[in-house]
Design a protein around this motif. Structure first.
Motif, PDB file in Angstrom:
ATOM      1  N   ILE A  12      57.101  65.940  46.885  1.00 61.22           N
ATOM      2  CA  ILE A  12      55.985  66.072  45.575  1.00 61.22           C
ATOM      3  C   ILE A  12      54.673  65.706  46.128  1.00 61.22           C
ATOM      4  CG2 ILE A  12      55.595  65.205  43.455  1.00 61.22           C
ATOM      5  CD1 ILE A  12      58.562  64.548  43.142  1.00 61.22           C
ATOM      6  N   ASP A  33      50.702  58.326  54.936  1.00 65.00           N
ATOM      7  CA  ASP A  33      52.282  58.482  55.086  1.00 65.00           C
ATOM      8  C   ASP A  33      52.676  57.933  56.326  1.00 65.00           C
ATOM      9  OD1 ASP A  33      54.029  61.071  53.557  1.00 65.00           O
ATOM     10  OD2 ASP A  33      54.625  59.907  55.499  1.00 65.00           O
ATOM     11  N   SER A  85      63.790  58.296  48.938  1.00 66.87           N
ATOM     12  CA  SER A  85      63.872  58.983  47.570  1.00 66.87           C
ATOM     13  C   SER A  85      65.384  59.326  47.501  1.00 66.87           C
ATOM     14  CB  SER A  85      63.159  60.175  47.574  1.00 66.87           C
ATOM     15  OG  SER A  85      63.098  61.093  48.340  1.00 66.87           O
ATOM     16  N   TYR A 154      68.805  53.032  45.331  1.00 60.50           N
ATOM     17  CA  TYR A 154      67.425  54.015  45.019  1.00 60.50           C
ATOM     18  C   TYR A 154      66.876  53.487  43.615  1.00 60.50           C
ATOM     19  CZ  TYR A 154      64.392  57.613  43.566  1.00 60.50           C
ATOM     20  OH  TYR A 154      63.497  58.399  43.143  1.00 60.50           O
ATOM     21  N   LYS A 158      63.182  51.601  42.671  1.00 61.77           N
ATOM     22  CA  LYS A 158      62.265  52.283  41.726  1.00 61.77           C
ATOM     23  C   LYS A 158      62.085  51.291  40.417  1.00 61.77           C
ATOM     24  CE  LYS A 158      60.414  55.449  42.359  1.00 61.77           C
ATOM     25  NZ  LYS A 158      58.914  55.640  43.079  1.00 61.77           N
TER      26      LYS A 158
HETATM   27  P1  NAD Z   1      60.355  62.583  49.595  1.00 63.59           P
HETATM   28  O1  NAD Z   1      61.383  61.699  50.221  1.00 63.59           O
HETATM   29  O2  NAD Z   1      60.375  64.199  49.903  1.00 63.59           O
HETATM   30  O3  NAD Z   1      58.980  62.105  50.309  1.00 63.59           O
HETATM   31  C1  NAD Z   1      58.329  60.558  50.529  1.00 63.59           C
HETATM   32  C2  NAD Z   1      57.345  60.482  51.595  1.00 63.59           C
HETATM   33  O4  NAD Z   1      57.031  59.105  51.681  1.00 63.59           O
HETATM   34  C3  NAD Z   1      57.550  60.881  52.950  1.00 63.59           C
HETATM   35  O5  NAD Z   1      56.436  61.888  53.389  1.00 63.59           O
HETATM   36  C4  NAD Z   1      57.771  59.748  53.844  1.00 63.59           C
HETATM   37  O6  NAD Z   1      57.194  59.848  54.928  1.00 63.59           O
HETATM   38  C5  NAD Z   1      56.792  58.735  52.884  1.00 63.59           C
HETATM   39  N1  NAD Z   1      57.154  57.425  53.198  1.00 63.59           N
HETATM   40  C6  NAD Z   1      58.306  56.911  53.010  1.00 63.59           C
HETATM   41  N2  NAD Z   1      58.514  55.501  53.359  1.00 63.59           N
HETATM   42  C7  NAD Z   1      57.072  55.319  53.592  1.00 63.59           C
HETATM   43  C8  NAD Z   1      56.484  54.124  54.033  1.00 63.59           C
HETATM   44  N3  NAD Z   1      57.073  52.807  54.468  1.00 63.59           N
HETATM   45  N4  NAD Z   1      55.016  54.204  54.330  1.00 63.59           N
HETATM   46  C9  NAD Z   1      54.342  55.283  53.850  1.00 63.59           C
HETATM   47  N5  NAD Z   1      54.993  56.358  53.670  1.00 63.59           N
HETATM   48  C10 NAD Z   1      56.422  56.426  53.472  1.00 63.59           C
HETATM   49  O7  NAD Z   1      59.999  62.127  48.103  1.00 63.59           O
HETATM   50  P2  NAD Z   1      59.796  63.011  46.854  1.00 63.59           P
HETATM   51  O8  NAD Z   1      60.924  63.623  46.524  1.00 63.59           O
HETATM   52  O9  NAD Z   1      58.332  63.701  47.319  1.00 63.59           O
HETATM   53  O10 NAD Z   1      59.386  61.781  45.843  1.00 63.59           O
HETATM   54  C11 NAD Z   1      57.985  61.132  45.864  1.00 63.59           C
HETATM   55  C12 NAD Z   1      57.748  60.246  44.700  1.00 63.59           C
HETATM   56  O11 NAD Z   1      58.503  60.802  43.440  1.00 63.59           O
HETATM   57  C13 NAD Z   1      58.907  59.031  44.833  1.00 63.59           C
HETATM   58  O12 NAD Z   1      58.119  57.843  44.422  1.00 63.59           O
HETATM   59  C14 NAD Z   1      60.045  59.307  44.179  1.00 63.59           C
HETATM   60  O13 NAD Z   1      60.763  58.200  43.591  1.00 63.59           O
HETATM   61  C15 NAD Z   1      59.412  60.021  42.948  1.00 63.59           C
HETATM   62  N6  NAD Z   1      60.258  61.069  42.300  1.00 63.59           N
HETATM   63  C16 NAD Z   1      61.139  61.985  42.678  1.00 63.59           C
HETATM   64  C17 NAD Z   1      61.845  62.860  41.932  1.00 63.59           C
HETATM   65  C18 NAD Z   1      62.379  64.088  42.624  1.00 63.59           C
HETATM   66  O14 NAD Z   1      63.220  64.666  42.036  1.00 63.59           O
HETATM   67  N7  NAD Z   1      62.205  64.258  43.910  1.00 63.59           N
HETATM   68  C19 NAD Z   1      61.881  62.708  40.714  1.00 63.59           C
HETATM   69  C20 NAD Z   1      61.011  61.655  39.922  1.00 63.59           C
HETATM   70  C21 NAD Z   1      60.183  60.839  40.775  1.00 63.59           C
END
Ligand code: NAD
Ligand code: TYD
Length: 357
Positions: A12, A33, A85, A154, A158
């Protein structure tokens, strides 16, 4: 403005940056990141040389590293996407979820608190999920007032991070906004999540692993609609408030998989029935939430938001994106992800759990 985006190399976050960096040359975007297995800098190819974009590799759970980034860039706004995530990973290894999602969020909030007192025009936008509310039955939808009841490590992590974000607003007056969103899909999603996993397995003729009976329901939203909603809340929403974001597109998992088979068949000239024959029912996820649905009345009424993409158009775009970006797929599947699969799933084929992985 100087805008810090955490987790901008993930699914995202990278879609958010790809939309906002070209659209807002008046703002400077700093992407912090850690580059975990879920990140891919290739997702940011289009903007990596933009003059209003900077990448910093750092861990949000490491206060020293976070302080360095804040001292160097003095961000006025923070969009906090970074997280572990994936629910299945949280079941196999919850520690990383506590470390990044809980401690990491706390470290970021502390960095803001230490620097932002008495300074105006600051914002901490916390990006969260509908999964904090636990499971719904056949009817109803989560509202911003629904009691938290997370089921997985998870969603528990959150939920904890959401509570910290709101507590920092109430206790210290930190300008916090929270958005909770339903399941996202679209380009650049790591192929361990349902939709990209099914698209790629169908393309490659591998089994399509459906948990349980495939009757669990998720509310799907195209990722760019989520990103637009986040920007809208940040720019026009009220400080201290929570806004729900969701597609209003409830689908049973099995129906999603059937649609993917149909679309992959149409896009590649294959027989849809031969793809549907790949569907394999596997052991259910422990603590599997039955249904999620979001009441999005507040963001629609207050801010006039509505999703642009229908599930049908968004899913077709997504299928096409994965068909046309095989190098991206190979990149994210190599290295750490391949080793993780080997460690956690090797030799378990006999039980059918990972039949399609
Ligand atoms: P993702 O797993 O695709 O990406 C997560 C990113 O965070 C990665 O680039 C990773 O390298 C980085 N990261 C992880 N640990 C880290 C750390 N300790 N320090 C710095 N960077 C770190 O996740 P996503 O699907 O893009 O989700 C992004 C956010 O949106 C999350 O907070 C998730 O809870 C929330 N969210 C996701 C969804 C979904 O359907 N994917 C829905 C609602 C909310
Ligand atoms: P997922 O994409 O992991 O998102 P979340 O668990 O955060 O909702 O899973 C979406 C739904 O699809 C969920 O009900 C679990 C199910 N699922 C499968 O049936 N098979 C799979 O291989 C995966 C990854 C998920």
């Amino acid at each position: 403005m100087r805008i810090l985006v955490t987790g901008g190399a993930g699914f995202i976050g990278s879609n958010f940056l790809n939309l906002m960096v070209p659209r807002h040359p008046e703002h400077h975007f700093i992407n912090l990141d850690k580059l975990t297995y879920a990140a891919n800098l290739a997702s940011l190819e289009a903007i990596c040389d933009a003059p209003n974009y900077t990448f910093v590799q750092a861990d949000i759970a490491d206060a020293r590293q976070v302080d360095q980034v804040f001292d160097a860039h003095d961000p006025e706004w923070v969009f906090h996407f970074a997280a572990e995530s994936h629910v299945d990973r949280s079941i196999l290894g919850p520690a990383a979820f506590v470390q990044t999602n809980v401690i990491g969020t706390f470290v970021l909030l502390e960095a803001c608190r230490a620097r932002w007192q008495g300074r105006v025009g600051r914002l901490f936008h916390h990006v969260s999920t509908d999964e904090v509310y636990g499971s719904l039955g056949d009817t109803g939808a989560f509202t911003e007032e629904t009691r938290y009841d997370p089921s997985s490590p998870y969603s528990a992590s959150k939920a904890a991070s959401d509570h910290f974000a709101r507590a920092y607003h109430r206790t210290y007056g930190l300008p916090v906004k929270v958005t909770n969103c339903s399941n996202n899909y679209g380009p650049r999603q790591f192929p361990e999540k349902l939709i990209p996993l099914m698209i790629l397995n169908a393309l490659e003729g591998k089994p399509l692993p459906v948990y349980g009976q495939g009757t669990n329901v998720r509310d799907w939203l195209y990722v760019e609609d989520h990103c637009e909603a986040i920007w809208l809340v940040a720019t026009r929403g009220r400080v201290g408030e929570t806004y729900h974001i969701g597609g209003g597109t409830e689908k049973r998992n099995l129906d999603v998989v059937h649609t993917i088979c149909q679309l992959v068949a149409e896009e590649t000239g294959r027989d849809p029935d031969s793809l549907r024959a790949l569907i394999t029912y596997v052991a259910d996820r422990p603590g599997h939430d039955f249904r999620y649905a979001m009441d999005t009345t507040k963001i629609r009424r207050e801010l006039g938001w509505e999703p642009r993409e229908s599930f049908e158009t968004g899913l077709r775009k997504t299928v096409r994106w994965y068909l046309n970006h095989r190098a991206w797929v190979e990149q994210v599947r190599s290295g750490e992800y391949a080793r993780w699969l080997e460690r956690n799933y090797a030799g378990r084929e006999a039980h059918g759990k990972d039949a399609g992985r």
